[in-house]
Design a protein around this motif. Structure first.
Motif, PDB file in Angstrom:
ATOM      1  N   GLY A 169       0.723  -0.831   0.134  1.00 19.02           N
ATOM      2  CA  GLY A 169      -0.205   0.141  -0.361  1.00 19.02           C
ATOM      3  C   GLY A 169       0.898   1.256  -0.062  1.00 19.02           C
ATOM      4  N   VAL A 170       2.250   1.230  -0.281  1.00 22.36           N
ATOM      5  CA  VAL A 170       2.670   2.058  -0.011  1.00 22.36           C
ATOM      6  C   VAL A 170       2.946   3.007  -2.077  1.00 22.36           C
ATOM      7  CG1 VAL A 170       5.326   3.499   0.150  1.00 22.36           C
ATOM      8  CG2 VAL A 170       4.730   1.963   1.138  1.00 22.36           C
ATOM      9  N   GLU A 171       2.283   4.592  -1.613  1.00 18.59           N
ATOM     10  CA  GLU A 171       2.282   5.053  -3.034  1.00 18.59           C
ATOM     11  C   GLU A 171       3.569   5.227  -3.371  1.00 18.59           C
ATOM     12  OE1 GLU A 171      -0.437   8.647  -3.677  1.00 18.59           O
ATOM     13  OE2 GLU A 171      -1.202   7.654  -2.002  1.00 18.59           O
ATOM     14  N   VAL A 172       4.086   5.325  -4.656  1.00 15.42           N
ATOM     15  CA  VAL A 172       5.129   5.601  -4.651  1.00 15.42           C
ATOM     16  C   VAL A 172       4.758   6.888  -5.939  1.00 15.42           C
ATOM     17  CG1 VAL A 172       6.678   4.607  -6.729  1.00 15.42           C
ATOM     18  CG2 VAL A 172       5.882   3.403  -5.041  1.00 15.42           C
ATOM     19  N   ARG A 173       6.004   8.261  -5.887  1.00 10.43           N
ATOM     20  CA  ARG A 173       6.030   9.091  -6.977  1.00 10.43           C
ATOM     21  C   ARG A 173       7.277   9.132  -7.334  1.00 10.43           C
ATOM     22  NH1 ARG A 173       1.991  12.344  -4.174  1.00 10.43           N
ATOM     23  NH2 ARG A 173       0.380  10.802  -3.237  1.00 10.43           N
ATOM     24  N   MET A 177      12.639  17.277  -5.053  1.00 13.32           N
ATOM     25  CA  MET A 177      11.207  17.748  -4.102  1.00 13.32           C
ATOM     26  C   MET A 177      10.224  17.141  -3.570  1.00 13.32           C
ATOM     27  SD  MET A 177      13.397  19.971  -1.531  1.00 13.32           S
ATOM     28  CE  MET A 177      14.885  20.875  -2.337  1.00 13.32           C
ATOM     29  N   PHE A 178       9.279  18.922  -2.878  1.00 13.69           N
ATOM     30  CA  PHE A 178       7.968  18.668  -2.443  1.00 13.69           C
ATOM     31  C   PHE A 178       7.594  18.117  -4.167  1.00 13.69           C
ATOM     32  CE2 PHE A 178      10.025  19.866   1.196  1.00 13.69           C
ATOM     33  CZ  PHE A 178       8.929  18.980   2.049  1.00 13.69           C
ATOM     34  N   ASP A 179       7.789  18.638  -5.407  1.00 11.79           N
ATOM     35  CA  ASP A 179       6.941  18.563  -6.797  1.00 11.79           C
ATOM     36  C   ASP A 179       6.164  17.530  -6.647  1.00 11.79           C
ATOM     37  OD1 ASP A 179       8.810  20.205  -7.068  1.00 11.79           O
ATOM     38  OD2 ASP A 179       9.502  19.590  -8.814  1.00 11.79           O
ATOM     39  N   PRO A 180       6.151  16.386  -6.555  1.00 16.98           N
ATOM     40  CA  PRO A 180       4.830  15.258  -6.104  1.00 16.98           C
ATOM     41  C   PRO A 180       4.336  15.286  -5.390  1.00 16.98           C
ATOM     42  CG  PRO A 180       7.410  14.210  -6.143  1.00 16.98           C
ATOM     43  CD  PRO A 180       7.506  15.661  -6.094  1.00 16.98           C
ATOM     44  N   VAL A 181       4.261  16.348  -4.263  1.00 17.21           N
ATOM     45  CA  VAL A 181       2.996  15.841  -2.769  1.00 17.21           C
ATOM     46  C   VAL A 181       2.871  17.745  -2.732  1.00 17.21           C
ATOM     47  CG1 VAL A 181       4.211  13.824  -1.970  1.00 17.21           C
ATOM     48  CG2 VAL A 181       4.943  16.032  -1.250  1.00 17.21           C
ATOM     49  N   GLU A 182       3.008  18.524  -4.449  1.00 16.61           N
ATOM     50  CA  GLU A 182       2.238  19.299  -3.919  1.00 16.61           C
ATOM     51  C   GLU A 182       1.007  19.742  -3.370  1.00 16.61           C
ATOM     52  OE1 GLU A 182       3.075  21.300  -7.550  1.00 16.61           O
ATOM     53  OE2 GLU A 182       1.720  22.980  -7.069  1.00 16.61           O
ATOM     54  N   GLY A 183       0.624  20.469  -2.726  1.00 19.25           N
ATOM     55  CA  GLY A 183      -0.713  21.240  -1.658  1.00 19.25           C
ATOM     56  C   GLY A 183      -1.225  19.835  -1.115  1.00 19.25           C
TER      57      GLY A 183
END
Ligand SMILES: C[S@@+](CC[C@H](N)C(=O)[O-])C[C@H]1O[C@@H](n2cnc3c(N)ncnc32)[C@H](O)[C@@H]1O
Length: 456
Positions: A169-173, A177-183
């Protein structure tokens, strides 16, 4: 595996010396063959390796070398459970490391894992997951984990690590830096980032291509926007020591702008030459034709920026929501009690409590001496009074500090029964001093020698 290798071979392996381990596995029994293949990374005869060879070759985990097979990855059992898959370790004489090399779990990975808070969380982010080792630690205390990396190969190997470790269940992006988790916001952000400070970004696992120590500074700057109220961000970092500048101001400056409570700890500092050698050796570049040239170029680059050393340490940020955040930057070189994550909340609580307590509050408080604090008296034999009195913590961060007579006397009487004001008055009477101030107690509370009744 350790039993099979024996202490001497295991110790030599920790120093990257293979010969004793090769001797200990020369019988090529099944376990020895597996150790040679997946841990030592040497070719093993196809006759000895009792494995589904064609499938492993087909999916690229093994490569054929004549009559033998050699692993293309390193597979290691991780001390706290599970397995970690990474690229094979590079050793002197190996071909140059590929740019997207996925580094295995090592001392730095373990350091971060030991530092991270043990509190259960809903959402956690592992930024720069690499071989995925931090997720092995987060899996049993985070409901949902997002793991990111710029390196696709790292994300593939991390998924292999989690698969072998039974983690789902780990979500891979993929992204920087923080780009893949913006917002998005998290309760816990951890990162063992590419913190190496060098003139060129040559290896993705250690350098992100930012100027000097800017990658770590940016992580600190951007993290608060990704923390839920009460959330923590914990990372390893390197920072420059620059001539004419206080390194504590440099790192403190990064934290001061965040609005979070911050705690930065320098665990080690190396001079420029030690630092360059460390990382050239880490990529097994000693003895190569380029070694001297790279060494010289790196040193010249440091020199041009007036760098006198590089600090290695931990950074913890807490989105406490206070309007008056506190930042503490300090050096701790002693061995601390592990894991720090078990008592991190107390460390942060001591720092913030000492910062926010007014003198009047302090005088009205019945302080406790913390558990495990001992007093040491050092002096000339036969002398009536000691030359130094030291308070030493036998637990937690195991700090020690020299104190004056008043604080030493308080250490003897602070058992949570009486507020500080009458205790100070009584000690003042004995010493013939009136109006003793509570001020010297503040750093001792911040450092956890004394605590308030409200603290555990
Ligand atoms: C030192 S390794 C840490 C691996 C692992 N998390 C550990 O604790 O051992 C740093 C990781 O950061 C990744 N990385 C490099 N540049 C990055 C960037 N700009 N953004 C996110 N991750 C990056 C690298 O690919 C590498 O996997």
């Amino acid at each position: 595996m350790r039993e099979r290798l024996g202490d001497v071979a295991a110790g030599a392996l920790a120093r990257e010396e293979l010969v004793p381990a090769l001797r200990a596995t020369r019988d090529l029994d099944p376990l020895a063959a597996l150790i040679r293949l997946w841990w030592l990374g040497v070719p093993v005869s196809t006759a000895a390796a009792d494995l589904p060879l064609s499938e492993l070759v087909q999916c690229g985990l093994l490569v054929k070398v004549g009559d033998a097979v050699q692993a293309s990855v390193h597979l290691q059992p991780w001390e706290t459970g599970g397995y970690v898959v990474s690229d094979r370790k590079v050793r002197p004489g190996d071909p140059a490391v590929r740019r997207d090399h996925v580094v295995g779990a090592g001392g730095a990975s373990a350091n971060l894992a030991q530092l991270v808070t043990r509190q259960p969380v809903e959402r956690a982010l592992d930024l720069g997951t690499g071989c995925g080792v931090q997720v092995l630690h987060l899996a049993d205390r985070a409901d949902h984990i997002v793991a990111t990396d710029v390196n696709r190969r790292a994300l593939d190997l991390a998924q292999l690590s989690w698969g072998l470790s039974g983690i789902e269940g780990v979500e891979v992006r993929k992204g920087s830096m923080f780009d893949p988790v913006e917002g998005e916001r998290f309760d816990l952000v951890v990162s063992n980032p590419p913190f190496v400070i060098s003139p060129h970004a040559r290896l993705t696992y250690r350098e992100a291509g930012y100027q000097a120590d800017d990658f770590c500074r940016e992580l600190v700057r951007l993290a608060p926007a990704h923390l839920n109220p009460g959330g923590h961000c914990q990372l390893l970092a390197n920072w420059l020591h620059v001539k004419g500048e206080d390194w504590q101001d440099r790192v403190g400056g990064w934290l001061a702008e965040t609005g979070c409570d911050g705690w930065a700890v320098q665990r080690d500092v190396q001079d420029p030459a030690e630092y360059v050698e460390l990382w050239l050796k880490d990529a097994a570049e000693q003895g190569t034709p380029a070694y001297r040239e790279r060494y010289d170029e790196w040193l010249a680059w440091f020199e041009a920026q007036n760098v006198t050393g590089v600090g290695f340490g931990w950074i913890t940020m807490h989105a406490s929501g206070t309007l008056d955040p506190v930042v503490r930057v300090e050096e701790l070189s002693q061995q601390v009690e592990l894991p720090v994550g078990d008592y991190l909340a107390d460390v942060l609580d001591s720092i913030t409590t000492a910062h926010r307590l007014t003198d009047d509050d302090l005088l009205a408080t019945a302080l406790h001496l913390s558990k495990g604090v001992l007093e040491e008296r050092v002096g000339v034999p036969g002398a009536e009074d000691p030359t130094h009195i030291i308070l030493r913590q036998t637990r937690g961060l195991r700090r020690s500090t020299t104190v004056g007579t008043v604080e030493a006397a308080l250490a003897g009487v602070c058992d949570g029964q009486l507020p500080l004001a009458p205790l100070l008055a009584a000690i003042g009477d004995i010493l013939g001093e009136q109006h003793l101030a509570p001020t010297p107690l503040r750093p001792l509370i911040a450092e956890g020698y004394f605590h308030l009744p409200t603290q555990t």
